[in-house]
Design a protein around this motif. Structure first.
Motif, short mmCIF file in Angstrom:
data_model
loop_
_atom_site.label_atom_id
_atom_site.label_comp_id
_atom_site.label_asym_id
_atom_site.label_seq_id
_atom_site.Cartn_x
_atom_site.Cartn_y
_atom_site.Cartn_z
N VAL A 1 -5.24 -4.91 -8.42
CA VAL A 1 -4.95 -5.58 -7.15
C VAL A 1 -3.44 -5.66 -6.94
O VAL A 1 -2.69 -5.95 -7.87
N GLU A 2 -3.03 -5.43 -5.72
CA GLU A 2 -1.66 -5.52 -5.23
C GLU A 2 -0.69 -4.76 -6.13
O GLU A 2 -0.83 -3.55 -6.29
N CYS B 1 0.84 -1.21 0.00
CA CYS B 1 0.00 0.00 0.00
C CYS B 1 0.87 1.25 0.00
O CYS B 1 0.58 2.22 -0.72
N ASN B 2 1.93 1.22 0.79
CA ASN B 2 2.83 2.37 0.86
C ASN B 2 3.54 2.61 -0.47
O ASN B 2 3.79 3.76 -0.83
N LEU B 3 3.84 1.55 -1.21
CA LEU B 3 4.45 1.70 -2.54
C LEU B 3 3.43 2.24 -3.55
O LEU B 3 3.77 3.04 -4.41
N MET C 1 -0.45 0.80 -15.73
CA MET C 1 -1.81 0.32 -15.49
C MET C 1 -2.67 1.33 -14.72
O MET C 1 -3.86 1.47 -14.99
N VAL C 2 -2.06 2.04 -13.78
CA VAL C 2 -2.82 3.00 -12.97
C VAL C 2 -3.40 4.12 -13.84
O VAL C 2 -4.60 4.39 -13.76
N PRO C 3 -2.60 4.77 -14.70
CA PRO C 3 -3.20 5.81 -15.56
C PRO C 3 -4.30 5.25 -16.47
O PRO C 3 -5.32 5.91 -16.68
N MET C 4 -4.09 4.03 -17.00
CA MET C 4 -5.14 3.43 -17.85
C MET C 4 -6.44 3.24 -17.07
O MET C 4 -7.52 3.47 -17.60
N MET C 5 -6.30 2.83 -15.82
CA MET C 5 -7.48 2.63 -14.97
C MET C 5 -8.24 3.95 -14.81
O MET C 5 -9.45 4.01 -14.98
N PHE C 6 -7.52 5.02 -14.48
CA PHE C 6 -8.17 6.30 -14.24
C PHE C 6 -8.69 6.95 -15.53
O PHE C 6 -9.68 7.66 -15.50
N SER D 1 0.62 -0.18 -8.16
CA SER D 1 1.81 0.67 -8.23
C SER D 1 2.43 0.65 -9.63
O SER D 1 3.50 1.21 -9.84
N ASP D 2 1.74 0.05 -10.58
CA ASP D 2 2.22 -0.04 -11.96
C ASP D 2 2.00 1.30 -12.66
O ASP D 2 0.85 1.75 -12.80
N LYS D 3 3.07 1.91 -13.12
CA LYS D 3 3.01 3.25 -13.71
C LYS D 3 2.30 3.31 -15.06
O LYS D 3 2.04 4.39 -15.57
#
Length: 131
Positions: free
Chosen positions: A112-113, A50-52, A121-126, A117-119
């Motif tokens: 998940v997990e 979570c911290n990462l 996947m996260v933007p694609m999600m948002f 923190s994947d640089k």
């Protein structure tokens, strides 16, 4: 983007989501980020993943999400309430298997997990990218 924080359990989360639904805001996307509870003294979660993930998630959420979108950070409990506890209310009622978990409500989109923190996947999600 509106940021909210819940640490009082599933019922408090469900009440917040219900309240947001009653606002009838058009084209609003609601995300829930499940993570290990944040220690008020250290400002960090007991969950190292979570911290990462938190800096990556928050940077992208603030840059990408629209003003009317909502990101709810929701603590799943203390370490002893989550780890190896199949009766944790978030495991039972929200079908969580791991933290961090990012869910876009009313879709099947989830990270998940380590995906949190994947640089890429996260933007694609948002952004709502289907791939």
């Amino acid at each position: 983007m509106r940021e909210l924080s819940i640490s009082d359990g599933v019922e408090a989360l469900d009440a917040q989501i219900s309240s947001l639904g009653e606002e009838h805001v058009e084209n609003r996307r609601i995300f829930v980020l499940y993570l290990g509870n944040i220690d008020p003294v250290s400002g960090e979660s007991w969950c190292s993943d979570c911290n990462l993930a938190l800096p990556v998630l928050m940077k992208n959420a603030r840059a990408i999400l629209a003003e009317n979108d909502v990101l709810i950070s929701c603590g799943v409990g203390l370490k002893e309430q989550w780890k190896n506890n199949p009766e944790n209310e978030f495991r039972v009622r929200k079908n969580l298997t791991a933290v961090p978990t990012l869910v876009e409500l009313n879709t099947d989109r989830i990270l998940v997990e380590e995906d949190c923190s994947d640089k890429h996947m996260v933007p694609m999600m948002f952004k709502g990218d289907p791939n």
